[in-house]
Write a protein that holds these residues in place. Structure first.
Motif, PDB file in Angstrom:
ATOM      1  N   VAL A 429       0.837  -1.207   0.000  1.00 43.85           N
ATOM      2  CA  VAL A 429       0.000   0.000   0.000  1.00 43.85           C
ATOM      3  C   VAL A 429       0.871   1.256   0.000  1.00 43.85           C
ATOM      4  N   ALA A 430       1.926   1.253   0.821  1.00 42.71           N
ATOM      5  CA  ALA A 430       2.822   2.409   0.872  1.00 42.71           C
ATOM      6  C   ALA A 430       3.480   2.661  -0.480  1.00 42.71           C
ATOM      7  N   ALA A 453      16.266  -2.436   3.144  1.00 37.92           N
ATOM      8  CA  ALA A 453      15.233  -1.619   2.507  1.00 37.92           C
ATOM      9  C   ALA A 453      15.765  -0.243   2.119  1.00 37.92           C
ATOM     10  N   PHE A 454      16.595   0.341   2.973  1.00 35.27           N
ATOM     11  CA  PHE A 454      17.154   1.663   2.705  1.00 35.27           C
ATOM     12  C   PHE A 454      17.977   1.651   1.422  1.00 35.27           C
ATOM     13  N   MET A 455      18.826   0.643   1.281  1.00 29.72           N
ATOM     14  CA  MET A 455      19.654   0.536   0.078  1.00 29.72           C
ATOM     15  C   MET A 455      18.821   0.141  -1.137  1.00 29.72           C
ATOM     16  N   ASP A 460      16.126   5.614   0.206  1.00 28.44           N
ATOM     17  CA  ASP A 460      14.922   6.365   0.586  1.00 28.44           C
ATOM     18  C   ASP A 460      14.717   6.225   2.091  1.00 28.44           C
ATOM     19  N   TRP A 461      14.799   7.346   2.824  1.00 37.91           N
ATOM     20  CA  TRP A 461      14.655   7.295   4.284  1.00 37.91           C
ATOM     21  C   TRP A 461      13.267   6.834   4.703  1.00 37.91           C
ATOM     22  N   ARG A 462      12.286   7.021   3.828  1.00 36.64           N
ATOM     23  CA  ARG A 462      10.925   6.592   4.160  1.00 36.64           C
ATOM     24  C   ARG A 462      10.825   5.073   4.251  1.00 36.64           C
TER      25      ARG A 462
END
Length: 494
Positions: A429-430, A453-455, A460-462
């Protein structure tokens, strides 16, 4: 619970076991795994290029705002690419990308043919060569701008007219064809899987039938093996080339276009549907519950369907960087049907599970480890967790799966299945709502949660926020069952 377990053991497990041992699917799985070094090399090149060409201009854009930043003259925008040595590193990364992601379809073709031939017990090197040759045999020839070679004036104009009317056999024989790089990347996967399988299986069958050229024993082994493969190779390549030719004549299109339109495209559309994503997630957990490696069993789907989509995103990320990815998403270019300038972003890919749901391995077991450390009074659980903590941080959960165990443990079936489902839904959803970037980089699967996830999302910091939310929810899903396991031990002792 016992009734459900018995039913699944009777009907589901045997099917999963057959899938997990089916030689063609095993070969496909091994082919994907064998490509991992090239895939990760391309991912590293993409990340270096993105950092070098956008930093610190990306920070400048956030501070000044998109409108003000866009008004800046090119010489006012400074990036690390302006630094000589770092700029050279970016150029070298471009060459690495050219040798990996740009031709990943060729790499996959060899890996597929090699492993498929090995599954049949025949010359695997020749199998890889047959598969690569099959891919190139089916590519459309793009002679491009050939006016210079043909000359100008009436003769050149006539020749160019002849090209437009149809490339003659003489022209093909005289001038070397050019292959568009777009046919050699991840878009070639489905063609390679289908046509490569036909060619290599035919080659293997002929080899096994001893329809070969046998050399005397005095001939060196390497030469003898090469001669053995001559007739099967020639036969298989002529058969697939005949198929290519017939389809071209009947439809007017190369078969690679037809496969992309009528096979690959529907799978791509289906893969972005939340129902398909959740079904795969559920079955990974179910197979693991019965001691069968879920991602391996479902590798033909995970790596065969969602894998190429991830590589496509990665190639796009190298070319456009994250700003280009976000621009395409803002224009709705999230499927092939809505592509902008033939470019589109896949919102859910193979790496999305690793980034947003499978923390510490399938089932989000890193949160189970934390819950046991905080709430469990069972010495056996705490002992196993002591052994499995370090591997769990790096996404290896076999010590937990078989040590606690989770396998065939009814009390853990619900959280092991539900936790990743909830995480997938939140992340899906995000991503759909554009609250977080999709996965655009293939990071090593052993990368710890959060950092993964960040890499993977292009820094993306989100993504960190989404993962933290999922980790907290997963933790609270596991906790009641850990506490229940404490009570279960007490009842067993009494």
């Amino acid at each position: 619970m016992n009734g459900i377990t018995a039913w699944m053991e009777k009907y589901i497990v045997p099917v999963a076991a057959k899938i997990g041992s089916q030689k063609h699917l095993v070969a496909l799985r091994d082919s994907m795994i064998g490509m991992l070094p090239a895939t990760l090399a391309g991912a590293l090149a993409a990340m270096i290029s993105a950092i070098v060409t956008t930093f610190p201009s990306s920070i400048q854009q956030m501070v000044d705002g998109p409108t003000k930043f866009a008004a800046l003259a090119p010489d006012k925008v400074w990036t690390l690419a302006n630094v000589p040595i770092i700029g050279d590193l970016n150029n070298i990364s471009g060459l690495v990308n050219q040798g990996t992601l740009t031709v990943i379809g060729v790499i996959f073709a060899f890996s597929w043919g090699y492993n498929l031939a090995r599954a049949y017990g025949v010359n695997d090197l020749a199998g890889g060569i047959v598969s690569v040759a099959t891919l190139f045999a089916g590519l459309p020839n793009q002679l491009g701008s050939i006016g210079t070679a043909l000359g100008t004036g009436k003769a050149g104009t006539a020749a160019m007219t002849k090209i437009n009317d149809g490339i003659s056999a003489q022209l093909i024989a005289t001038y070397k064809p050019f292959f568009a790089a777009g046919h050699l990347d991840a878009d070639a996967y489905f063609t390679v899987i289908i046509m490569g399988a036909i060619a290599v299986i035919l080659y293997a069958k002929l080899m096994l039938a001893n329809i070969t050229i046998k050399m005397p024993d005095t001939v060196p082994p390497a030469v003898a093996k090469a001669f053995l493969a001559i007739i099967p190779t020639i036969a298989s390549l002529y058969v697939v080339s005949l198929i290519y030719y017939i389809f071209q004549k009947l439809t007017g299109h190369p078969i690679i276009y037809l496969i992309a339109k009528y096979i690959a495209a529907p799978f791509q559309v289906l893969s972005q549907n939340i129902v398909a994503v959740l079904i795969v997630t559920i079955f990974v957990s179910i197979f693991w519950f019965f001691g069968i490696h879920g991602p391996n069993v479902l590798s033909p789907a995970l790596d065969g369907i969602w894998g190429p989509l991830g590589l496509s995103n990665q190639q796009l990320y190298f070319k456009e960087h994250i700003s280009g990815i976000q621009h395409l998403i803002s224009q709705g270019a999230t499927s092939q049907a809505h592509a902008v300038n033939n470019e589109y972003v896949n919102l859910w890919v193979r790496g999305s599970w690793d980034a947003f749901a499978w923390f510490g391995g399938s089932g989000g077991t890193i949160t189970l480890i934390i819950a046991i450390l905080i709430f469990s009074k069972r010495k056996d659980y705490r002992t196993v967790v002591g052994i499995g903590l370090a591997p769990g941080i790096f996404e290896i959960n076999e010590p937990i799966m078989f040590g606690l165990p989770i396998v065939l443990n009814p009390i853990f079936l619900i959280p092991f299945t539900v936790a990743p489902l909830i995480s997938v839904i939140i992340a899906y959803v995000a991503t759909i709502l554009h609250l977080v970037n999709p996965v655009v980089v293939a990071v090593p699967w052993v990368t710890p949660p959060i950092l993964n996830a960040f890499m993977a999302t292009g820094f993306d910091w989100r993504a960190i926020v989404v993962v933290v939310i999922n980790l907290v929810i997963t933790f609270f899903i596991w906790t009641p069952f850990v506490i229940a396991a404490n009570k279960l031990e007490e009842e067993e002792v009494d």
